[in-house]
Design an enzyme around this catalytic site. Structure first.
Site, PDB file in Angstrom:
ATOM      1  N   ALA A 224       0.882  -1.136   0.100  1.00 28.74           N
ATOM      2  CA  ALA A 224       0.537  -0.180  -0.002  1.00 28.74           C
ATOM      3  C   ALA A 224       0.735   1.312  -0.241  1.00 28.74           C
ATOM      4  O   ALA A 224       0.567   2.001  -0.237  1.00 28.74           O
ATOM      5  CB  ALA A 224      -1.283   0.263   1.206  1.00 28.74           C
ATOM      6  N   GLY A 226       3.286   1.797  -1.662  1.00 27.79           N
ATOM      7  CA  GLY A 226       4.014   1.766  -2.985  1.00 27.79           C
ATOM      8  C   GLY A 226       5.428   1.315  -3.366  1.00 27.79           C
ATOM      9  O   GLY A 226       5.426   0.306  -3.247  1.00 27.79           O
ATOM     10  N   GLY A 252       2.772  -8.339  -7.843  1.00 28.73           N
ATOM     11  CA  GLY A 252       4.197  -8.558  -7.465  1.00 28.73           C
ATOM     12  C   GLY A 252       5.165  -9.451  -8.839  1.00 28.73           C
ATOM     13  O   GLY A 252       5.947  -8.422  -9.513  1.00 28.73           O
ATOM     14  N   ASP A 253       4.047 -10.370  -9.112  1.00 31.35           N
ATOM     15  CA  ASP A 253       4.597 -11.151 -10.366  1.00 31.35           C
ATOM     16  C   ASP A 253       4.513  -9.733 -11.784  1.00 31.35           C
ATOM     17  O   ASP A 253       5.422  -9.519 -12.696  1.00 31.35           O
ATOM     18  CB  ASP A 253       3.597 -12.087 -10.749  1.00 31.35           C
ATOM     19  CG  ASP A 253       4.116 -12.925  -9.544  1.00 31.35           C
ATOM     20  OD1 ASP A 253       5.044 -12.963  -8.676  1.00 31.35           O
ATOM     21  OD2 ASP A 253       3.429 -13.765  -9.490  1.00 31.35           O
TER      22      ASP A 253
END
Length: 309
Positions: A224, A226, A252-253
């Site tokens: 959250a 950034g 994330g991927d």
């Protein structure tokens, strides 16, 4: 070409409930099974951006149709070493009322030693025609903890840049081979450095430790809060976009895919970072496991605010 390595694929089973009660009765409102795993997610996201991508790794015959269908529907070539049995199942309980996900991940089936020699040969063959090789996620039982280091060393000299997205021992050993880029999240970076990272300056100092070890780029996802990226010369920070988050699985991927795409296109660090953040943000507003919408992604590119740290 971006080649993504998937050594421990998974079927992500998402169960949606309203108000998850640990130790109590929870009624499932909906269920979905999706062919996934970090390596699969990266390859599909790169393809979703309209770029050349492929996936290599281990695959289990009983579960293969689900994976082959998803990869083929998204025009993503694949090359697997085939194993008997079934892919592990990762259960994600989505509490719709609280907007949070509880994850229960299986380890997967044990793979014998000879298969890892085959995997090294397979990765080397594909790396010869690739610009970037993405190594991400967990390793299957039976796999040496230093296997990512083995793969990075095996492709040295082929002109293929290695991106490592792993944690724990997998990351520790992988760092010894000096990958081009790593992408820890805040928690993983704290585990590596042994203490809390409360400020952007703390995070930058921690990331610089790995630049000093020979890593060219360190990107840190902060949830959250950034994200941050540094190449040792420039350190950039991007706050989270003000968007309606529909899910964070695979964000994330998606960031890794966007960053690799930026570097492959020879973009500078700022534009590459913008692509990674926009890609992760697009994943967060995309329902379920649908392919990211390029129109939304392009709109988010202009919304990303970059600050120098």
């Amino acid at each position: 070409m971006i080649t993504s390595v998937s050594l421990n694929p998974s079927i992500d089973r998402t169960l949606t409930v309203d108000g998850f009660t640990p130790g109590g009765l929870n009624r499932v409102l909906s269920k979905s099974d999706v062919a996934a795993g970090k390596g699969i997610n990266v390859a599909l996201t790169v393809s979703g951006l309209g770029l050349d991508s492929e996936c290599v790794g281990f695959m289990y015959r009983d579960s293969a149709p689900l994976f082959e269908k998803r990869l083929m529907m998204n025009s993503t070539p694949y090359d697997f070493i085939w194993c008997e049995g079934s892919v592990r199942t990762n259960i994600k309980v989505f509490d719709r009322a609280a907007g949070v996900i509880t994850e229960l991940n299986e380890s997967g089936m044990t793979i014998e030693g000879a298969a890892f020699d085959e995997m090294v040969d397979l990765v080397v063959r594909h790396a010869e025609n690739s610009d970037y090789l993405v190594l991400s996620g967990s390793l299957p039982p039976g796999c040496p903890a230093d296997f990512y280091r083995t793969l990075i060393n095996a492709v040295e000299g082929l002109g293929c840049h290695c991106v490592l997205d792993a944690d724990g021992e997998r990351l520790k050993y992988g760092l010894e081979a000096k990958p081009f880029m790593i992408k820890p999240n805040r928690y993983e970076l704290e585990m590596m450095t042994g203490g809390p990272l409360k400020s952007l300056s703390d995070i930058r100092r921690a990331a610089m430790r790995y630049i000093d070890m020979g890593v060219r780029v360190v990107a840190v996802s902060l949830g959250a809060d950034g994200a941050m990226i540094t190449d040792g010369d420039d350190t950039l920070y991007a706050p989270r976009l003000n968007i309606e988050v529909k899910g964070t699985v695979g964000a994330g991927d998606a960031m890794v895919a966007g960053l690799a795409a930026g570097f492959m296109g020879e973009c500078d660090l700022e534009q590459t970072f913008r692509m990674g953040v926009a890609c992760a943000s697009t994943r967060c507003v995309t329902e379920g496991y649908k392919t990211i919408d390029r129109t939304v992604y392009k709109a988010f590119l202009d919304m990303v605010n970059i600050e120098r740290v």
